[in-house]
Design a protein around this motif. Structure first.
Motif, PDB file in Angstrom:
ATOM      1  N   ASP A 300     -40.893 -39.068  57.541  1.00  0.00           N
ATOM      2  CA  ASP A 300     -41.786 -38.378  58.466  1.00  0.00           C
ATOM      3  C   ASP A 300     -43.231 -38.432  57.984  1.00  0.00           C
ATOM      4  OD1 ASP A 300     -39.939 -37.656  60.374  1.00  0.00           O
ATOM      5  OD2 ASP A 300     -39.438 -35.760  59.404  1.00  0.00           O
ATOM      6  N   THR A 304     -46.453 -40.087  59.918  1.00  0.00           N
ATOM      7  CA  THR A 304     -47.656 -39.320  60.229  1.00  0.00           C
ATOM      8  C   THR A 304     -48.904 -40.009  59.687  1.00  0.00           C
ATOM      9  OG1 THR A 304     -46.432 -37.233  60.229  1.00  0.00           O
ATOM     10  CG2 THR A 304     -48.815 -37.098  59.921  1.00  0.00           C
ATOM     11  N   ARG A 533     -48.897 -30.770  68.656  1.00  0.00           N
ATOM     12  CA  ARG A 533     -48.458 -31.550  69.817  1.00  0.00           C
ATOM     13  C   ARG A 533     -49.628 -32.257  70.482  1.00  0.00           C
ATOM     14  NH1 ARG A 533     -48.204 -31.582  75.092  1.00  0.00           N
ATOM     15  NH2 ARG A 533     -49.430 -29.651  75.278  1.00  0.00           N
ATOM     16  N   GLU A 538     -45.599 -35.304  69.543  1.00  0.00           N
ATOM     17  CA  GLU A 538     -44.372 -34.535  69.719  1.00  0.00           C
ATOM     18  C   GLU A 538     -43.474 -34.593  68.487  1.00  0.00           C
ATOM     19  OE1 GLU A 538     -43.404 -32.654  72.177  1.00  0.00           O
ATOM     20  OE2 GLU A 538     -44.880 -33.084  73.734  1.00  0.00           O
ATOM     21  N   ARG A 539     -43.425 -35.731  67.819  1.00  0.00           N
ATOM     22  CA  ARG A 539     -42.523 -35.881  66.671  1.00  0.00           C
ATOM     23  C   ARG A 539     -42.809 -34.822  65.620  1.00  0.00           C
ATOM     24  NH1 ARG A 539     -43.412 -37.685  61.959  1.00  0.00           N
ATOM     25  NH2 ARG A 539     -45.412 -38.555  62.612  1.00  0.00           N
ATOM     26  N   GLU A 542     -42.367 -30.943  67.161  1.00  0.00           N
ATOM     27  CA  GLU A 542     -41.007 -30.508  67.445  1.00  0.00           C
ATOM     28  C   GLU A 542     -40.078 -30.647  66.242  1.00  0.00           C
ATOM     29  OE1 GLU A 542     -40.103 -28.956  70.165  1.00  0.00           O
ATOM     30  OE2 GLU A 542     -42.182 -29.130  70.867  1.00  0.00           O
ATOM     31  N   GLY A 543     -40.591 -31.124  65.134  1.00  0.00           N
ATOM     32  CA  GLY A 543     -39.755 -31.297  63.949  1.00  0.00           C
ATOM     33  C   GLY A 543     -39.232 -29.975  63.427  1.00  0.00           C
TER      34      GLY A 543
END
Length: 650
Positions: A300, A304, A533, A538-539, A542-543
């Motif tokens: 992740d 990012t 967001r 979103e990734r 919403e993680g």
């Protein structure tokens, strides 16, 4: 960042200088860029410097007023020092350096200690001696980011950045059994206690004043109470929070040294990196990962960094590494068993070659409500306000026959919170009871009890349990575990950590928000997730919250087992009656290699190594100190300058 120390009230000036020199030597890792000592007839101040602003010798400490009557030793960063400096210059004060420390000297002369502290924006711990009034002031920042401890002995008061420094100065030696019990309960020691007797921690947002042998303390700040309802919409809240956050990041990019950032796979650090890029900062983001662990966030974090277009450095820590316990106990002056501190130390060691300042995402969960217990307690509070008072007694009767396993056990805990409030929350902790149940505690704990275990259950508390928990947590886990982890881990490698989420204006804004805004539609950290967001994707927004962990429990049951067993079999803890060795070894033997050891075994392993390290240090420090001439101490003329100091003017 720096290390500070001092002694006030001693009639033996040579002994006072010697004690302060020993303390500053013990703080050398916090300030490798310089050392200073200044003395007055009844006071000595010492300092170890990590240069962040004004790298020249003009920034050395202790820093004195022009007449030499006021001296300051400072640890931290004042982010609004330029504005304060301009205001003081307009009032006629002349500055010799470009440091934030000099603002403290002139600001005290203009506004007094209370007026000065109210104006400061940043993280700080400092000692200020006023020779004219014979007063010492010890001040700690609003959220307790920087540590500060003191010890009163008769007519003397000694202070330092760490309790270990006070120990080496000769001001404390006896272990406090209650503090050890508290460590075994939580894995850290709260600000209410200190591992050594006769030492106190300056509380967050507190000024301690010492005058003519009399001690007093006053709190100068507390966060606002959450509003019952909001005057602005959720979208307006998000916009204001983003503006305040960008301003907080911008302040923390100020430095005369290279700046980096810590990047996990979560919302907070991702927002920090986004803001830096948005502000035009050129930084490298650093990530620590545990390959193969279900909590590993490296994938992740990498995604990012790529999405933001910033440089990214990956650092791995895995079970093949031997347990770096010696570095951990060296970094933390008191026993400290937060497993992620191993990762903090690892990243700090690597970052120090490329940066001196590291921006982190610490604090976002605490002020914007990002932990699962925040949502659980909010639900319990709302339910409690709907239930009649008699429901508390009814639940106690029903609970006796209620199953205590699986999802039913969690349901029972929720009802405890709903009817018992903060007392119930505090008692739902498996620390000391685990040791007692398995016959692991020794005779040294006979008669020792913790207040947290006897807090009163209250239905009135249940109706306000989230607010009460936030206050309890701010004075406990937040400052004692979270802030301690970052300060100890980074300062071990002379690295300054800064977190925008600890900004005073942002924290006050978030604290005043109603709980239903911060937990909008039942979502943890809803305000920050919405910013993420909109700005990152979103990734990230919403993680699931995982939190960076180092899987020490699995490693103790597996690869580290032989090392841990050998250490605890021949332990100081067993020899001195802290533990029953046979009970501990029996618990180790029950572990399957594929299992995860309970936290309590990790705590014992850390505690044993802390005792061993602490016992080995006084001789080592005294030997090194005797071979080293103090550097940068204006009060010392020669190798035997501890006995030949110059008097400060006046």
């Amino acid at each position: 960042m720096c290390g500070i120390a001092g002694l006030v009230g001693s009639a033996n000036r040579a002994a006072a200088l010697s004690a302060v020199e020993r303390m500053t030597h013990a703080l050398a890792h916090r300030g490798p860029d310089g050392c200073g000592v200044e003395s007055w007839p009844r006071a000595v101040l010492g300092h170890r410097r990590l240069a962040i602003f004004d790298l020249s010798d003009m920034g050395r400490q202790p820093m004195l007023s022009p007449d030499g009557k006021v001296g300051v030793v400072f640890n931290g960063a004042i982010y609004n020092f330029q504005e304060l400096r301009h205001e003081l210059e307009s009032r006629g004060f002349a500055f010799k350096s470009n440091t934030d420390t000099e603002v403290l000297v002139h600001g005290y002369s203009e506004w007094g200690i209370d007026g000065l502290v109210q104006r400061l924006r940043g993280m700080f711990a400092f000692g200020l001696w006023d020779d004219s009034t014979r007063k010492l002031f010890l001040v700690r920042d609003r959220l307790g980011v920087k540590p500060l401890v003191y010890s009163v002995r008769g007519s003397e008061i000694a202070f330092a950045s760490t309790v270990r420094a006070l120990h080496f100065g000769g001001f404390t030696d006896e272990i406090d059994e209650a503090a050890v019990a508290e460590f075994l309960e939580f894995g850290y020691i709260t600000d209410r206690r200190v591992i050594y007797r006769g030492v106190e921690k300056v509380a967050a947002a507190t000024i301690v004043e010492w005058a003519d042998g009399k001690l007093s303390a006053r709190e100068y700040w507390s966060p606002p109470v959450a509003a019952a309802s909001s005057k602005i919409s959720f979208d307006e809240t998000v916009e204001q929070a983003e503006e305040l956050f960008l301003r907080a990041v911008e302040r923390r990019l100020q430095a005369d040294v290279p700046v980096g950032a810590l990047l996990s796979g979560g919302v907070d650090s991702s927002l920090v990196c986004w803001a830096i890029r948005e502000l035009g900062g050129d930084i490298t983001a650093f990530t620590v990962g545990a390959p193969g662990d279900p909590f590993d966030e490296t994938a992740d974090a990498r995604a990012t960094a790529q999405a933001l277009g910033i440089r990214h450095s990956m650092l791995e820590i895995n079970a093949d590494d031997s347990p770096d316990i010696k570095e951990m106990v060296a970094a933390y002056a008191e026993p400290f068993a937060c497993a992620s501190a191993l990762g903090m130390l690892r990243v700090s060691r690597a970052v120090r070659d490329e940066a001196t300042v590291l921006l982190t995402g610490d604090g976002g969960d605490d002020c914007f409500l990002g932990y699962p217990e925040h949502r659980h307690l909010y639900m319990a509070e709302r339910l409690a306000r709907r239930l009649p008072r008699a429901s508390a007694n009814l639940w106690r009767l029903l609970k006796k026959g209620f199953p205590q396993r699986g999802i039913l056990r969690r349901a029972a805990s929720f009802m405890d919170y709903t009817t018992g409030g903060l007392g119930a929350v505090a008692s739902h902790h498996d620390g000391l009871p685990f040791y007692e149940q398995h016959g692991m505690l020794g005779e040294r704990f006979r008669g020792v009890h913790l207040d947290e275990r006897v807090m009163k259950w209250s239905f009135e508390s249940a109706r306000n349990v989230l607010a009460e928990f936030l206050e309890y947590d701010r004075h406990g886990r937040f400052v004692a575990e979270y802030m301690t982890k970052v300060d100890g881990g980074t300062m071990q490698h002379a690295l300054e950590a800064r977190s925008p989420f600890l900004d005073q204006e942002l924290w006050e804004f978030a604290s005043a928000l109603p709980f239903d805004i911060r937990l909008h539609k039942g979502k943890l950290k809803a305000v920050l997730r919405e910013i993420a967001r909109r700005r990152v994707g979103e990734r990230v927004s919403e993680g699931k919250k995982r939190g960076f962990t180092v899987p020490v429990g699995r490693w103790i049951a597996g690869r580290w087992r032989a090392t841990v067993e050998e250490t605890l079999r021949e332990s100081i803890l067993g020899h001195e009656g802290w533990i029953r060795t046979e009970g501990v070894l029996r618990q180790l033997k029950t572990l399957q290699p594929s299992a995860s050891a309970p936290n309590q075994l990790w705590y014992l392993y850390v505690l044993e190594n802390w005792f061993r390290y602490e016992r080995s240090l006084p001789v080592k420090v005294e030997r090194e100190a005797s071979q080293q001439i103090p550097v940068g101490a204006a009060a010392i003329e020669s190798a035997d300058g501890l006995l030949k100091e110059q008097e400060v003017a006046g």
